[in-house]
Design an enzyme around this catalytic site. Sequence first.
Site, mmCIF file in Angstrom:
data_model
loop_
_atom_site.group_PDB
_atom_site.id
_atom_site.type_symbol
_atom_site.label_atom_id
_atom_site.label_comp_id
_atom_site.label_asym_id
_atom_site.label_seq_id
_atom_site.Cartn_x
_atom_site.Cartn_y
_atom_site.Cartn_z
ATOM 1 N N GLY A 46 22.022 42.928 -22.157
ATOM 2 C CA GLY A 46 21.560 42.516 -20.836
ATOM 3 C C GLY A 46 20.150 43.014 -20.595
ATOM 4 C CD GLN A 51 16.458 47.059 -18.240
ATOM 5 O OE1 GLN A 51 17.148 46.054 -18.138
ATOM 6 N NE2 GLN A 51 16.673 47.973 -19.171
ATOM 7 C CB CYS A 92 19.947 51.952 -20.142
ATOM 8 S SG CYS A 92 18.758 51.030 -19.149
ATOM 9 C CG LEU A 93 17.792 47.463 -23.950
ATOM 10 C CD1 LEU A 93 17.433 45.994 -23.750
ATOM 11 C CD2 LEU A 93 17.839 47.817 -25.431
ATOM 12 C CG HIS A 134 23.585 48.741 -16.828
ATOM 13 N ND1 HIS A 134 23.749 49.961 -17.468
ATOM 14 C CD2 HIS A 134 22.309 48.359 -17.122
ATOM 15 C CE1 HIS A 134 22.620 50.288 -18.094
ATOM 16 N NE2 HIS A 134 21.735 49.335 -17.907
ATOM 17 C CD GLU A 135 21.481 44.461 -17.205
ATOM 18 O OE1 GLU A 135 20.383 44.877 -16.793
ATOM 19 O OE2 GLU A 135 21.919 44.748 -18.333
ATOM 20 C CG HIS A 138 18.315 48.064 -14.572
ATOM 21 N ND1 HIS A 138 17.608 49.245 -14.801
ATOM 22 C CD2 HIS A 138 19.069 47.866 -15.678
ATOM 23 C CE1 HIS A 138 17.952 49.715 -16.002
ATOM 24 N NE2 HIS A 138 18.840 48.909 -16.550
HETATM 25 O O1 GNR Z 1 22.279 46.708 -24.240
HETATM 26 C C1 GNR Z 1 22.895 47.301 -23.352
HETATM 27 N N1 GNR Z 1 24.143 47.770 -23.597
HETATM 28 C C2 GNR Z 1 24.958 48.300 -22.621
HETATM 29 C C3 GNR Z 1 26.076 49.001 -23.046
HETATM 30 C C4 GNR Z 1 26.941 49.525 -22.134
HETATM 31 C C5 GNR Z 1 26.715 49.356 -20.790
HETATM 32 C C6 GNR Z 1 25.598 48.678 -20.350
HETATM 33 C C7 GNR Z 1 24.727 48.140 -21.264
HETATM 34 S S1 GNR Z 1 23.343 47.246 -20.719
HETATM 35 C C8 GNR Z 1 22.253 47.545 -22.047
HETATM 36 C C9 GNR Z 1 20.978 46.760 -21.874
HETATM 37 C C10 GNR Z 1 20.257 47.262 -20.638
HETATM 38 O O2 GNR Z 1 19.676 48.309 -20.568
HETATM 39 N N2 GNR Z 1 20.344 46.511 -19.569
HETATM 40 O O3 GNR Z 1 19.790 46.925 -18.423
HETATM 41 NI NI NI Z 2 19.729 49.058 -18.480
#
Ligand code: GNR
Ligand code: NI
Length: 168
Positions: A46, A51, A92-93, A134-135, A138
Amino acid sequence: MAVLKILRYPDPRLHQVAAPVEVFDDRLRALVRDMAETMYAAPGVGLAATQVDVHQRVVVIDVSDTKDRLQVFVNPRVVSASDARKVYEEGCLSVPGIYEEVERPEQVRVEAFDEHGEPFSIDADELLAVCIQHEIDHLDGKVFVQYLSRLKQSRIRSRLLKSEREAA
Ligand code: GNR
Ligand code: NI
């Protein structure tokens, strides 16, 4: 098409609150394409526009094993959530190399628009439910480490600042 630069925690720009998209035009669709390319290149499941330093409410997700099921969410909102919670080890990236358990509602119903302005609603569970929450965090300026203790947050901040210095 372009792979965009992903902001890294503790960059203060990750805490900006994104504004709703009001115009569904080619510029929005170009952003969606660049975000998808950036997510697949990372690779990640995601990516939120925040980001890549674009403070508009746009999310791309692909939780498929085959990486051919792009889902686009513009102005996404959680409209209902299960009482049941689930712990998932999140990454998270924008917080590279850090994986920590976070508890969230197990299932959520999300309303959003696609990149053409078409409204839709989905019931998400499993990884998709984790990812969309999670997104949306953000977009609200929240990074998953903010669910952790202050001690853990400060250790993560120090570790990432150190690896930034060493990379420079
Ligand atoms: O790539 C991603 N993997 C992930 C794994 C577990 C819970 C959430 C995520 S999202 C993350 C990509 C990201 O940072 N999205 O904002
Ligand atoms: Ni993230």
